[in-house]
Structures are given as structure tokens and as C-alpha cells.
Design a protein around this motif. Sequence first.
Motif, PDB file in Angstrom:
ATOM      1  N   CYS A 139       0.821  -1.203   0.000  1.00  0.00           N
ATOM      2  CA  CYS A 139       0.000   0.000   0.000  1.00  0.00           C
ATOM      3  C   CYS A 139       0.859   1.259   0.000  1.00  0.00           C
ATOM      4  O   CYS A 139       0.643   2.187  -0.795  1.00  0.00           O
ATOM      5  CB  CYS A 139      -0.919  -0.042   1.218  1.00  0.00           C
ATOM      6  SG  CYS A 139      -2.098   1.285   1.241  1.00  0.00           S
ATOM      7  N   LEU A 140       1.840   1.316   0.879  1.00  0.00           N
ATOM      8  CA  LEU A 140       2.693   2.500   0.976  1.00  0.00           C
ATOM      9  C   LEU A 140       3.527   2.704  -0.289  1.00  0.00           C
ATOM     10  O   LEU A 140       3.655   3.836  -0.782  1.00  0.00           O
ATOM     11  CB  LEU A 140       3.593   2.407   2.213  1.00  0.00           C
ATOM     12  CG  LEU A 140       2.858   2.466   3.557  1.00  0.00           C
ATOM     13  CD1 LEU A 140       3.815   2.161   4.697  1.00  0.00           C
ATOM     14  CD2 LEU A 140       2.179   3.814   3.750  1.00  0.00           C
ATOM     15  N   ALA A 141       4.074   1.623  -0.824  1.00  0.00           N
ATOM     16  CA  ALA A 141       4.863   1.739  -2.059  1.00  0.00           C
ATOM     17  C   ALA A 141       3.977   2.199  -3.214  1.00  0.00           C
ATOM     18  O   ALA A 141       4.366   3.082  -3.990  1.00  0.00           O
ATOM     19  CB  ALA A 141       5.526   0.401  -2.384  1.00  0.00           C
ATOM     20  N   ASN A 142       2.789   1.615  -3.321  1.00  0.00           N
ATOM     21  CA  ASN A 142       1.858   2.009  -4.378  1.00  0.00           C
ATOM     22  C   ASN A 142       1.463   3.475  -4.248  1.00  0.00           C
ATOM     23  O   ASN A 142       1.411   4.206  -5.240  1.00  0.00           O
ATOM     24  CB  ASN A 142       0.598   1.142  -4.309  1.00  0.00           C
ATOM     25  CG  ASN A 142       0.503   0.174  -5.457  1.00  0.00           C
ATOM     26  OD1 ASN A 142       0.939   0.471  -6.556  1.00  0.00           O
ATOM     27  ND2 ASN A 142      -0.068  -0.976  -5.202  1.00  0.00           N
TER      28      ASN A 142
ATOM     29  N   THR B 166      -4.009   0.524  -4.946  1.00  0.00           N
ATOM     30  CA  THR B 166      -3.598   1.157  -3.690  1.00  0.00           C
ATOM     31  C   THR B 166      -4.754   1.162  -2.699  1.00  0.00           C
ATOM     32  O   THR B 166      -4.587   0.820  -1.521  1.00  0.00           O
ATOM     33  CB  THR B 166      -3.123   2.598  -3.950  1.00  0.00           C
ATOM     34  OG1 THR B 166      -2.071   2.562  -4.918  1.00  0.00           O
ATOM     35  CG2 THR B 166      -2.631   3.259  -2.680  1.00  0.00           C
ATOM     36  N   ARG B 167      -5.915   1.555  -3.169  1.00  0.00           N
ATOM     37  CA  ARG B 167      -7.105   1.627  -2.306  1.00  0.00           C
ATOM     38  C   ARG B 167      -7.457   0.240  -1.754  1.00  0.00           C
ATOM     39  O   ARG B 167      -7.739   0.090  -0.571  1.00  0.00           O
ATOM     40  CB  ARG B 167      -8.276   2.197  -3.112  1.00  0.00           C
ATOM     41  CG  ARG B 167      -9.452   2.619  -2.286  1.00  0.00           C
ATOM     42  CD  ARG B 167     -10.530   3.315  -3.126  1.00  0.00           C
ATOM     43  NE  ARG B 167     -10.033   4.560  -3.688  1.00  0.00           N
ATOM     44  CZ  ARG B 167      -9.944   4.830  -4.989  1.00  0.00           C
ATOM     45  NH1 ARG B 167     -10.322   3.942  -5.888  1.00  0.00           N
ATOM     46  NH2 ARG B 167      -9.487   5.988  -5.403  1.00  0.00           N
ATOM     47  N   ARG B 168      -7.410  -0.763  -2.604  1.00  0.00           N
ATOM     48  CA  ARG B 168      -7.734  -2.133  -2.154  1.00  0.00           C
ATOM     49  C   ARG B 168      -6.740  -2.619  -1.098  1.00  0.00           C
ATOM     50  O   ARG B 168      -7.127  -3.244  -0.108  1.00  0.00           O
ATOM     51  CB  ARG B 168      -7.748  -3.093  -3.336  1.00  0.00           C
ATOM     52  CG  ARG B 168      -8.973  -2.964  -4.181  1.00  0.00           C
ATOM     53  CD  ARG B 168      -8.983  -3.985  -5.291  1.00  0.00           C
ATOM     54  NE  ARG B 168     -10.120  -3.760  -6.169  1.00  0.00           N
ATOM     55  CZ  ARG B 168     -10.125  -4.020  -7.456  1.00  0.00           C
ATOM     56  NH1 ARG B 168      -9.057  -4.534  -8.041  1.00  0.00           N
ATOM     57  NH2 ARG B 168     -11.199  -3.779  -8.181  1.00  0.00           N
ATOM     58  N   ALA B 169      -5.465  -2.353  -1.321  1.00  0.00           N
ATOM     59  CA  ALA B 169      -4.448  -2.767  -0.348  1.00  0.00           C
ATOM     60  C   ALA B 169      -4.668  -2.056   0.977  1.00  0.00           C
ATOM     61  O   ALA B 169      -4.520  -2.666   2.049  1.00  0.00           O
ATOM     62  CB  ALA B 169      -3.047  -2.486  -0.888  1.00  0.00           C
ATOM     63  N   ALA B 170      -5.057  -0.784   0.937  1.00  0.00           N
ATOM     64  CA  ALA B 170      -5.301  -0.024   2.175  1.00  0.00           C
ATOM     65  C   ALA B 170      -6.462  -0.613   2.954  1.00  0.00           C
ATOM     66  O   ALA B 170      -6.395  -0.749   4.185  1.00  0.00           O
ATOM     67  CB  ALA B 170      -5.576   1.445   1.855  1.00  0.00           C
TER      68      ALA B 170
ATOM     69  N   VAL C 154      -1.984   3.625   7.797  1.00  0.00           N
ATOM     70  CA  VAL C 154      -1.702   3.393   6.379  1.00  0.00           C
ATOM     71  C   VAL C 154      -2.863   3.923   5.541  1.00  0.00           C
ATOM     72  O   VAL C 154      -2.653   4.597   4.523  1.00  0.00           O
ATOM     73  CB  VAL C 154      -1.442   1.892   6.095  1.00  0.00           C
ATOM     74  CG1 VAL C 154      -1.369   1.622   4.605  1.00  0.00           C
ATOM     75  CG2 VAL C 154      -0.164   1.443   6.786  1.00  0.00           C
ATOM     76  N   ALA C 155      -4.084   3.657   5.981  1.00  0.00           N
ATOM     77  CA  ALA C 155      -5.255   4.170   5.258  1.00  0.00           C
ATOM     78  C   ALA C 155      -5.262   5.695   5.262  1.00  0.00           C
ATOM     79  O   ALA C 155      -5.584   6.326   4.247  1.00  0.00           O
ATOM     80  CB  ALA C 155      -6.534   3.625   5.879  1.00  0.00           C
ATOM     81  N   ALA C 156      -4.883   6.308   6.372  1.00  0.00           N
ATOM     82  CA  ALA C 156      -4.805   7.773   6.438  1.00  0.00           C
ATOM     83  C   ALA C 156      -3.751   8.288   5.460  1.00  0.00           C
ATOM     84  O   ALA C 156      -3.981   9.289   4.759  1.00  0.00           O
ATOM     85  CB  ALA C 156      -4.477   8.226   7.861  1.00  0.00           C
ATOM     86  N   THR C 157      -2.619   7.609   5.383  1.00  0.00           N
ATOM     87  CA  THR C 157      -1.570   7.992   4.444  1.00  0.00           C
ATOM     88  C   THR C 157      -2.088   7.956   3.013  1.00  0.00           C
ATOM     89  O   THR C 157      -1.821   8.859   2.217  1.00  0.00           O
ATOM     90  CB  THR C 157      -0.345   7.064   4.595  1.00  0.00           C
ATOM     91  OG1 THR C 157       0.151   7.169   5.929  1.00  0.00           O
ATOM     92  CG2 THR C 157       0.747   7.403   3.609  1.00  0.00           C
ATOM     93  N   VAL C 158      -2.839   6.914   2.694  1.00  0.00           N
ATOM     94  CA  VAL C 158      -3.406   6.786   1.349  1.00  0.00           C
ATOM     95  C   VAL C 158      -4.404   7.915   1.080  1.00  0.00           C
ATOM     96  O   VAL C 158      -4.391   8.520   0.004  1.00  0.00           O
ATOM     97  CB  VAL C 158      -4.059   5.401   1.158  1.00  0.00           C
ATOM     98  CG1 VAL C 158      -4.893   5.347  -0.109  1.00  0.00           C
ATOM     99  CG2 VAL C 158      -2.982   4.326   1.137  1.00  0.00           C
ATOM    100  N   HIS C 159      -5.243   8.239   2.055  1.00  0.00           N
ATOM    101  CA  HIS C 159      -6.203   9.330   1.852  1.00  0.00           C
ATOM    102  C   HIS C 159      -5.487  10.671   1.695  1.00  0.00           C
ATOM    103  O   HIS C 159      -5.921  11.513   0.896  1.00  0.00           O
ATOM    104  CB  HIS C 159      -7.233   9.377   2.978  1.00  0.00           C
ATOM    105  CG  HIS C 159      -8.325   8.392   2.781  1.00  0.00           C
ATOM    106  ND1 HIS C 159      -9.327   8.570   1.853  1.00  0.00           N
ATOM    107  CD2 HIS C 159      -8.575   7.206   3.373  1.00  0.00           C
ATOM    108  CE1 HIS C 159     -10.153   7.532   1.882  1.00  0.00           C
ATOM    109  NE2 HIS C 159      -9.703   6.684   2.802  1.00  0.00           N
ATOM    110  N   LEU C 160      -4.402  10.875   2.413  1.00  0.00           N
ATOM    111  CA  LEU C 160      -3.621  12.099   2.225  1.00  0.00           C
ATOM    112  C   LEU C 160      -3.042  12.162   0.815  1.00  0.00           C
ATOM    113  O   LEU C 160      -3.064  13.214   0.166  1.00  0.00           O
ATOM    114  CB  LEU C 160      -2.512  12.201   3.274  1.00  0.00           C
ATOM    115  CG  LEU C 160      -2.973  12.414   4.711  1.00  0.00           C
ATOM    116  CD1 LEU C 160      -1.798  12.318   5.675  1.00  0.00           C
ATOM    117  CD2 LEU C 160      -3.684  13.750   4.862  1.00  0.00           C
ATOM    118  N   THR C 161      -2.547  11.031   0.338  1.00  0.00           N
ATOM    119  CA  THR C 161      -2.018  10.967  -1.024  1.00  0.00           C
ATOM    120  C   THR C 161      -3.106  11.293  -2.036  1.00  0.00           C
ATOM    121  O   THR C 161      -2.919  12.125  -2.926  1.00  0.00           O
ATOM    122  CB  THR C 161      -1.428   9.571  -1.316  1.00  0.00           C
ATOM    123  OG1 THR C 161      -0.352   9.325  -0.418  1.00  0.00           O
ATOM    124  CG2 THR C 161      -0.938   9.456  -2.746  1.00  0.00           C
TER     125      THR C 161
END
Length: 184
Positions: free
Chosen positions: A52-55, A78-82, A90-97
Motif C-alpha cells: 500500500c505504501l509503495a503504491n 492502492t485503495r484495495r491494499a489499504a 496506512v489508510a490515512a496515508t493513502v487518503h492524504l495521497t
Amino acid sequence: LRSPSLSDTQAARCALVLAGQYCDDGRLDDAVTLYKRALVHAQRAGVLTEICLANAQLLERTCDYRAFDASLPQATQTRRAAVRCGDPQVAATVHLTFGRLEGRAGRFQTARRHFGIARELLLQSPNLMLSATADCDEGSLLSLSGDVDRAFRLFTRAAATADESGWSRGVVVAAINLANIFVV
């Protein structure tokens, strides 16, 4: 990273850290190469947080607002991995991205929604660095849309939160944004 004794999980983590440093140093091509390498190692290891983080990092570094839709397959992955990893930070990091990407594409309301979701997730699992990042990200968006007063409050809070966490880079980012607000 060249050590043959590293597991794929360790190699993914090392590549993520080094790629982040390369981004900070302005070596974006090298960073993208390492984010891709991190993703390969993470996928081999089957570690969802690293995938997730790499994606997310790879998506942010390679996504161009003009070709935003071309990045949808990677965004979906990325969303699925989160969701599957179940880690609120990790989910918060993805939403920030995603918020930053939506902001770059001019979709400010969608970006703000992502920042709001990131903050909700951080209530479950607090992280001062991510909270400061959310404030800086949303402050930038508010500043661009002309809401200088709210942007000022967010940058001020981001500086205090980054300082509390010991994240000196976050303090500098917030200070630069505050300086821009004062100029405005």
C-alpha cells in the motif's frame, strides 16, 4: 539493499526509506525506481502495508494531473491494499495521497473529503506526523482557494504538531507555508 540476506519485507522497507530520501534530495527518477523496487519486494513478501505504501508513493510521484485517469488502475490497487491491510495510519496515508492528487487536479472538494477521512482515521490511531501532514495539505488547498484565515490556522497547528512530534522537516514545511500566508 544489496545485501542478499535481506528478506523481501526488509528490502521493501529499505527501498521505501531510501526513495523518500531521494525525493527530499530532488532525485525523483531515482526515487521512482526505488518505489517500483519496493513494490516488487512488497508484493513478493505479500505484506499489504508495504504494498500500500509503495503504491501510494509511486502513484503520487508518477501521476500527472493531465493523465490522472491513466493512473486509475494503480489507484484502485492502492485503495484495495489499504482496505485489506486494516491499518488506520496506512489508510490515512493513502487518503492524504489521494487528497493531494485530487487537489493537483483541481478537485478541491474531493481533496478536502480525503483529508477529512484521514483525520477521522487518525482519531482511531493517532500519529502526530500524519496529523501535521494533513494540516499542511489542507492548509495549502485552502490557501489556493482563497481561505487564507483557515489556512493560517491549519499551518499554525501543523507547526505545533510537527514540533511536538520532533519532526523538524514538518516544522519547516509549516513555517514556509506560514511565510507565504503572511505575504498574501
